[in-house]
Design an enzyme around this catalytic site. Structure first.
Site, PDB file in Angstrom:
ATOM      1  N   GLY A   1      -0.634   2.938   1.698  1.00  0.00           N
ATOM      2  CA  GLY A   1      -1.628   2.995   2.769  1.00  0.00           C
ATOM      3  C   GLY A   1      -2.084   1.628   3.251  1.00  0.00           C
ATOM      4  O   GLY A   1      -2.063   1.345   4.440  1.00  0.00           O
ATOM      5  N   ALA A   2      -2.485   0.789   2.307  1.00  0.00           N
ATOM      6  CA  ALA A   2      -3.005  -0.520   2.682  1.00  0.00           C
ATOM      7  C   ALA A   2      -3.133  -1.378   1.426  1.00  0.00           C
ATOM      8  O   ALA A   2      -3.023  -0.868   0.315  1.00  0.00           O
ATOM      9  CB  ALA A   2      -4.367  -0.387   3.357  1.00  0.00           C
ATOM     10  N   MET A   3      -3.382  -2.681   1.624  1.00  0.00           N
ATOM     11  CA  MET A   3      -3.424  -3.616   0.500  1.00  0.00           C
ATOM     12  C   MET A   3      -4.552  -4.612   0.669  1.00  0.00           C
ATOM     13  O   MET A   3      -4.720  -5.207   1.727  1.00  0.00           O
ATOM     14  CB  MET A   3      -2.065  -4.327   0.419  1.00  0.00           C
ATOM     15  N   GLU A   4      -5.293  -4.815  -0.445  1.00  0.00           N
ATOM     16  CA  GLU A   4      -6.560  -5.563  -0.404  1.00  0.00           C
ATOM     17  C   GLU A   4      -6.413  -7.068  -0.607  1.00  0.00           C
ATOM     18  O   GLU A   4      -7.344  -7.704  -1.135  1.00  0.00           O
ATOM     19  CB  GLU A   4      -7.485  -4.997  -1.490  1.00  0.00           C
ATOM     20  N   ASN A   5      -5.311  -7.704  -0.181  1.00  0.00           N
ATOM     21  CA  ASN A   5      -5.161  -9.157  -0.329  1.00  0.00           C
ATOM     22  C   ASN A   5      -6.451  -9.867   0.079  1.00  0.00           C
ATOM     23  O   ASN A   5      -7.051  -9.529   1.090  1.00  0.00           O
ATOM     24  CB  ASN A   5      -4.035  -9.650   0.559  1.00  0.00           C
TER      25      ASN A   5
ATOM     26  N   HIS B   1     -12.111   1.479   1.545  1.00  0.00           N
ATOM     27  CA  HIS B   1     -11.472   1.272   0.242  1.00  0.00           C
ATOM     28  C   HIS B   1     -11.005  -0.179   0.082  1.00  0.00           C
ATOM     29  O   HIS B   1     -11.330  -0.836  -0.912  1.00  0.00           O
ATOM     30  CB  HIS B   1     -10.294   2.242   0.109  1.00  0.00           C
ATOM     31  N   GLU B   2     -10.247  -0.669   1.049  1.00  0.00           N
ATOM     32  CA  GLU B   2      -9.712  -2.039   0.914  1.00  0.00           C
ATOM     33  C   GLU B   2     -10.841  -3.060   0.955  1.00  0.00           C
ATOM     34  O   GLU B   2     -10.826  -4.041   0.206  1.00  0.00           O
ATOM     35  CB  GLU B   2      -8.678  -2.328   2.000  1.00  0.00           C
TER      36      GLU B   2
ATOM     37  N   HIS C   1     -12.560  -3.252  -2.368  1.00  0.00           N
ATOM     38  CA  HIS C   1     -11.768  -3.997  -3.350  1.00  0.00           C
ATOM     39  C   HIS C   1     -12.160  -5.478  -3.382  1.00  0.00           C
ATOM     40  O   HIS C   1     -11.892  -6.162  -4.375  1.00  0.00           O
ATOM     41  CB  HIS C   1     -10.285  -3.921  -3.010  1.00  0.00           C
TER      42      HIS C   1
ATOM     43  N   GLU D   1      -8.776   0.708  -9.158  1.00  0.00           N
ATOM     44  CA  GLU D   1      -8.459   1.794  -8.227  1.00  0.00           C
ATOM     45  C   GLU D   1      -9.389   3.002  -8.376  1.00  0.00           C
ATOM     46  O   GLU D   1      -9.867   3.550  -7.392  1.00  0.00           O
ATOM     47  CB  GLU D   1      -6.991   2.217  -8.361  1.00  0.00           C
TER      48      GLU D   1
HETATM   49  N1  TRP Z   1      -3.847  -1.765  -4.070  1.00  0.00           N
HETATM   50  C1  TRP Z   1      -3.446  -0.909  -2.976  1.00  0.00           C
HETATM   51  C2  TRP Z   1      -4.634   0.042  -2.762  1.00  0.00           C
HETATM   52  O1  TRP Z   1      -5.576  -0.296  -2.144  1.00  0.00           O
HETATM   53  C3  TRP Z   1      -2.205  -0.136  -3.291  1.00  0.00           C
HETATM   54  C4  TRP Z   1      -0.922  -0.678  -2.775  1.00  0.00           C
HETATM   55  C5  TRP Z   1      -0.653  -1.034  -1.517  1.00  0.00           C
HETATM   56  C6  TRP Z   1       0.306  -0.817  -3.471  1.00  0.00           C
HETATM   57  N2  TRP Z   1       0.664  -1.381  -1.400  1.00  0.00           N
HETATM   58  C7  TRP Z   1       1.257  -1.253  -2.565  1.00  0.00           C
HETATM   59  C8  TRP Z   1       0.691  -0.586  -4.762  1.00  0.00           C
HETATM   60  C9  TRP Z   1       2.578  -1.473  -2.933  1.00  0.00           C
HETATM   61  C10 TRP Z   1       1.994  -0.817  -5.132  1.00  0.00           C
HETATM   62  C11 TRP Z   1       2.948  -1.261  -4.228  1.00  0.00           C
HETATM   63  O2  TRP Z   1      -4.726   1.078  -3.303  1.00  0.00           O
HETATM   64 ZN    ZN Z   2      -6.948   0.554  -3.969  1.00  0.00          ZN
END
Ligand code: TRP
Ligand code: ZN
Length: 897
Positions: free
Chosen positions: A267-271, A303-304, A307, A326
């Site tokens: 879905g998305a990533m919290e960089n 959510h992101e 994080h 998570e």
């Molecule tokens: N940490 C991300 C979240 O908010 C999860 C996630 C996004 C992820 N892209 C990914 C985990 C690729 C593994 C691989 O939940």
């Molecule tokens: Zn997450």
């Protein structure tokens, strides 16, 4: 990485008990990228030192699919060796600069882990172990470093250059190139690194925090998508305000960026400071996105953003602690969405939706071959453990803590958690300890070691309850017993700490005052009982007549509740319970009971599945003067085929499908005039707004249309299908348009075809809408085995691409994972097709393939001939000579079940 046949025979499990602190620390990282799709050069300069707390050992850096050009220690050529994918250096000084120069090929990166190209733009995805595909590194979350990043690229093709933190310098370079340098003010683990480079535009907003500090918020998308970013930006602003007011957690960056990509595994990533999102969770306009999309965007943006504290400021010591960030962050996004609701009813609707996900996805996971504790003990591929257990069950564990210490106590616990651990990489134990220590007099603190069994024991506990009324003594006694079935690797389980929210309904349906015989004070309405023993008794006094117990209100624990309710008791709960969750639950229990009786009994042809009283109760709910529409829609939705199947020891998916369809047709026909009333009453929702109240009215109107079309199919009526087509054409928003289209497709009406053609023509340039178009068809009810041939056709459609995860999911997953009646064919053709797609996807994108592999998790519960055919299909995949460890782990566990 592809494993050779030899390596594949013995994939190595990583075990939690083997955790050791790193032998070296990395204090600073200075990265320079020369971005080129075919060959990107990465210069990595690290300031490193030996960890004095552990015995000396060689430095081992992780890498994956990198071309190594140069290694320098303190500026001098150094000797090194390769051990598998690891770069190993011996004889290092206590402190030194290590320079590693590598190249990689983003254009050929179809796994979408590490540095990849999507629509001519560079993106990264580093969680969990993607950073090692960018450079050699100690790619583990407990190694936190300060990053400086220089990006260099052709200016015309890549005008926007982004990384974490603050932009400190930028300018032009010779030959039409330019550069940007970014510095992240916070130390972070490598999995939070990100870069983006390409032709993007941004919606910008400046916000002031409570302390008066200004922040710049940006949402980056492709040029044509800017008009679809308003909702994401609003959601971000709401998230910032909420985290400050509910938990006192402020935004700690001058600049916070969100970037959307259409090629993304999740879905998305919290960089840190540079969240990267699947377009599905950013882009929305009323013409292209449904109410559900709007709600999902709000919760994923939240959510992101959340994080940033729970994940980034305090991160995980190792990947076994994944639920530390998570589970907690899902809990926070759930609370955020609930707090944005205008009233208690909308909050309850959100809670019911969350529980529905838990029960239809997590309970089966906990009962199947991939069952694992919220804090797993071992894994082969960590990507396989981004599961509903880590996320949703993890959130329930946090929610139980809040129930045990109270809302204010939980907020105090969070404050203590950040006081103790800001800037650290910690464990689930550290979190639970902080919440308990901030609430020393709570049930959580009293039972902490036992409570933590929620982290260590897998499986869904069952709570069985018996009620006994003693008229002479005027008491009502509840006897609770708890148990937990064995799961892979775990036989006997110890009792859990289970908070049970309870009410007792008197003869008039009102809550009785609850007076326990322990001498404590009487409580009005709901009280929380805390189970800690395998068997426990509670006696209430002053109870004149046998009450109806309302147990586990609000779903206060992630357990299966057994109570031998009579139909009349369930009807009473459905009509009167002050707890909306249990009101809904009573209806689900009645429907489930009818479904199971029809599936297990000998069917007398023509006998309706649903009894008259149930149908009447559904009519009462539908016509109810004060209940709101969203809640009605949930009550009138029958339990899913997946949920029904979970209740059976042996599953004949065709039988489940036929019975559920019969129930739906019966509700459609018996309530035809009520559905017509409901449609007319709810169809106008005014100017489009995605708020829960108007979304609820649209949902109920859409549900009414579906049932009217189903009833029309049974009776031969053409009026409602005609009206539905008209609605489809006239709709002012995607929710109404898609609901009308879906009504025609689901009811199998002849008009569906022309509506589908028109829909595709209208939205041919809107990828996310075309995903819906594919998913609707691949997920449609099966009629005589017609869905599989259609799905095969859809895969040949010019718009189909198996390389794009959203598109692959819209066709392949919609069929294999979301359409059991069509997938489980007596001729096994669905399973054969599944095995071919898993193998095909595995060579392209192992993470997506491994998720598809899980469609067969519950094979061993199937009746024959399905069971044997399913096993054979799984074995065919497992026997492939080259498989990723992602897919290999899933199919191996499935077969050892
Ligand atoms: N940490 C991300 C979240 O908010 C999860 C996630 C996004 C992820 N892209 C990914 C985990 C690729 C593994 C691989 O939940
Ligand atoms: Zn997450």
């Amino acid at each position: 990485m592809l494993l050779s046949r030899d390596a594949q025979a013995q994939p190595v499990a990583i075990r939690r008990e083997d955790y050791r602190p790193p032998a070296y620390w990395i204090d600073t990282v200075d990265l320079t990228f020369d971005l080129d799709p075919a060959k990107t050069r990465v210069l990595n300069r690290m300031q490193m030192r030996r960890n004095p707390d552990v015995p000396a050992e060689p430095l081992r850096l992780d890498g994956d699919e990198l071309n190594l050009a140069r290694v320098l220690v303190d500026g001098q050529g150094a000797s090194f060796r390769m051990e598998g994918d690891q770069l190993v250096l011996d004889g290092l000084p206590d402190s030194f600069e290590l320079e590693v120069f590598t190249t990689c090929c983003p254009a050929k990166n179809t796994q979408l882990m590490g540095l990849f190209v999507s629509q001519d733009t560079f993106f990264t995805q580093c969680e969990a172990e993607g950073f090692r595909r960018i450079t050699y590194f100690l790619d583990r979350p407990d190694v936190m470093a300060s990053y400086t990043v220089t990006l260099r690229a052709e200016k015309a093709a890549y005008p926007v250059l982004l990384s974490n933190g603050n932009l400190v310098e930028h300018g032009d370079l010779p030959e039409g190139r330019h550069f940007a340098r970014w510095a992240d003010p916070f130390r972070k683990p490598s999995y939070l690194f990100a870069l983006v480079a390409g032709k993007l535009v941004a919606r910008e907003q400046r916000v002031k925090a409570r302390n008066g500090k200004e922040h710049l918020l940006q949402v980056y998308v492709r040029a044509g998508d800017l008009d679809k970013t308003e909702h994401a930006m609003n959601s971000l602003v709401h998230s910032i305000v909420w985290d400050e007011s509910r938990f006192g957690l402020a935004l700690d960056l001058d600049r916070f960026m969100i970037v959307a990509t259409s090629d993304f595994n999740m879905g998305a990533m919290e960089n840190k400071g540079l969240n990267i999102f699947n377009t599905k969770y950013v882009l929305a306009s009323q013409a292209t996105a449904t109410d559900a999309d709007y709600a999902n965007i709000e919760s994923v943006v939240g959510h992101e953003y959340f994080h940033n504290w729970t994940g980034d400021r305090v991160t995980c010591r190792d990947w076994f602690q994944l639920s530390l960030k998570e589970g907690l962050t899902v809990f926070r996004d759930q609370e955020f969405s609930m707090d944005l609701c205008a009233d208690a009813s909308a909050r309850a609707v959100k809670r019911i939706e969350d529980v529905r996900v838990l029960r239809t996805a997590q309970f089966p996971e906990d009962a199947g071959p991939m069952a694992h504790p919220v804090r797993p003990d071992s894994y082969i591929e960590i990507s396989n453990f981004y599961t509903v257990t880590i996320y949703e069950k993890g959130a329930e564990v946090v929610r139980m803590m809040q129930t045990l210490v109270g809302r204010d106590g939980f907020a105090r616990g969070m404050t203590l958690y950040f006081q103790r651990h800001d800037g650290q990489a910690v464990t689930c134990d550290d979190f639970a300890q902080a919440i308990a220590d901030a609430n020393p007099d709570s049930a959580l603190a009293r039972h902490l070691p036992q409570f933590k069994r929620w982290y260590s024991q897998s499986g869904t506990p069952r709570v069985a309850v018996r009620g006994q009324h003693d008229a002479a003594a005027r008491t009502y006694t509840l006897d609770f017993t708890q148990s937990c079935p064995p799961t892979p690797g775990q036989g006997d389980k110890q009792p859990f700490v289970i908070p049970v929210n309870l009410g007792l309904l008197g003869p008039d349906g009102q809550d009785l005052p609850l007076q326990l015989d322990d001498g404590g004070p009487a409580v009005a309405g709901t009280r929380t009982l805390v189970l800690t023993e395998a068997a426990q008794r509670f006696t209430f006094t002053g109870i004149d007549a046998e009450p109806v117990p309302s147990i586990l209100r609000g779903f206060s624990a992630p357990v299966v509740l057994d109570f031998d309710y009579g139909d009349a008791q369930l009807l009473a709960l459905l009509a009167h319970d002050s707890d909306p969750f249990n009101r809904w639950e009573a209806g689900q229990r009645l429907a489930l009971r009818a479904a199971l009786a029809a599936i297990e009994g000998v069917p007398a042809p023509g006998t309706p599945v649903l009894g008259e009283a149930f149908v009447e109760a559904m009519r009462q709910v539908l016509r109810h003067p004060t209940l709101d529409a969203a809640f009605k829609e949930l009550v009138l939705t029958l339990p899913s085929e997946t949920y029904i199947a979970e209740q059976l020891a042996v599953v004949d998916p065709q039988r489940v499908h036929v019975v559920r369809e019969a129930m739906r047709t019966q509700l459609a026909t018996a309530l035809a005039s009520d559905w017509a009333w409901a449609y007319e009453e709810h169809k106008d929702t005014g100017a489009y707004r995605p708020d829960p109240a108007s979304a609820g009215r649209r949902a109920l109107a859409g549900m009414a249309l579906t049932h009217l079309c189903i009833a029309a199919r049974a009776s031969g009526d053409t009026v409602w299908p005609g009206k539905t087509l008209q609605r489809f054409k006239d709709a002012g928003n995607m929710t109404d348009r898609f609901n009308a289209l879906s009504a025609l497709v689901v009811s199998g009406h002849a008009l569906a075809q022309q509506a589908l053609v028109r829909f595709h023509a209208m939205f041919r340039d809107e990828a996310l809408v075309i995903d819906k178009w594919f998913a609707l068809q691949a997920g449609a009810p099966d009629r005589g085995g017609d869905v599989l041939p259609l799905v095969k056709q859809l895969m040949k459609h010019p718009d189909f691409s198996i390389r794009n995860p959203n598109r692959a999911r819209s066709v392949i997953f919609s069929y294999c994972s979301a359409n059991p009646g069509a997938f489980h064919r007596p001729d096994a053709a669905g399973y054969v097709w599944w095995s071919e797609r898993v193998i095909e996807l595995d060579a392209i994108n192992p993470q997506v393939a491994a998720r598809l592999a899980r469609a067969m998790d519950r094979w061993s519960k199937l009746a024959e001939p399905y069971r044997s055919a399913a096993r054979e299909a799984i074995a065919r995949v497992a026997a492939r000579p080259e498989l990723s460890k992602d897919t290999l782990e899933v199919v191996t566990r499935a077969l050892s079940n």
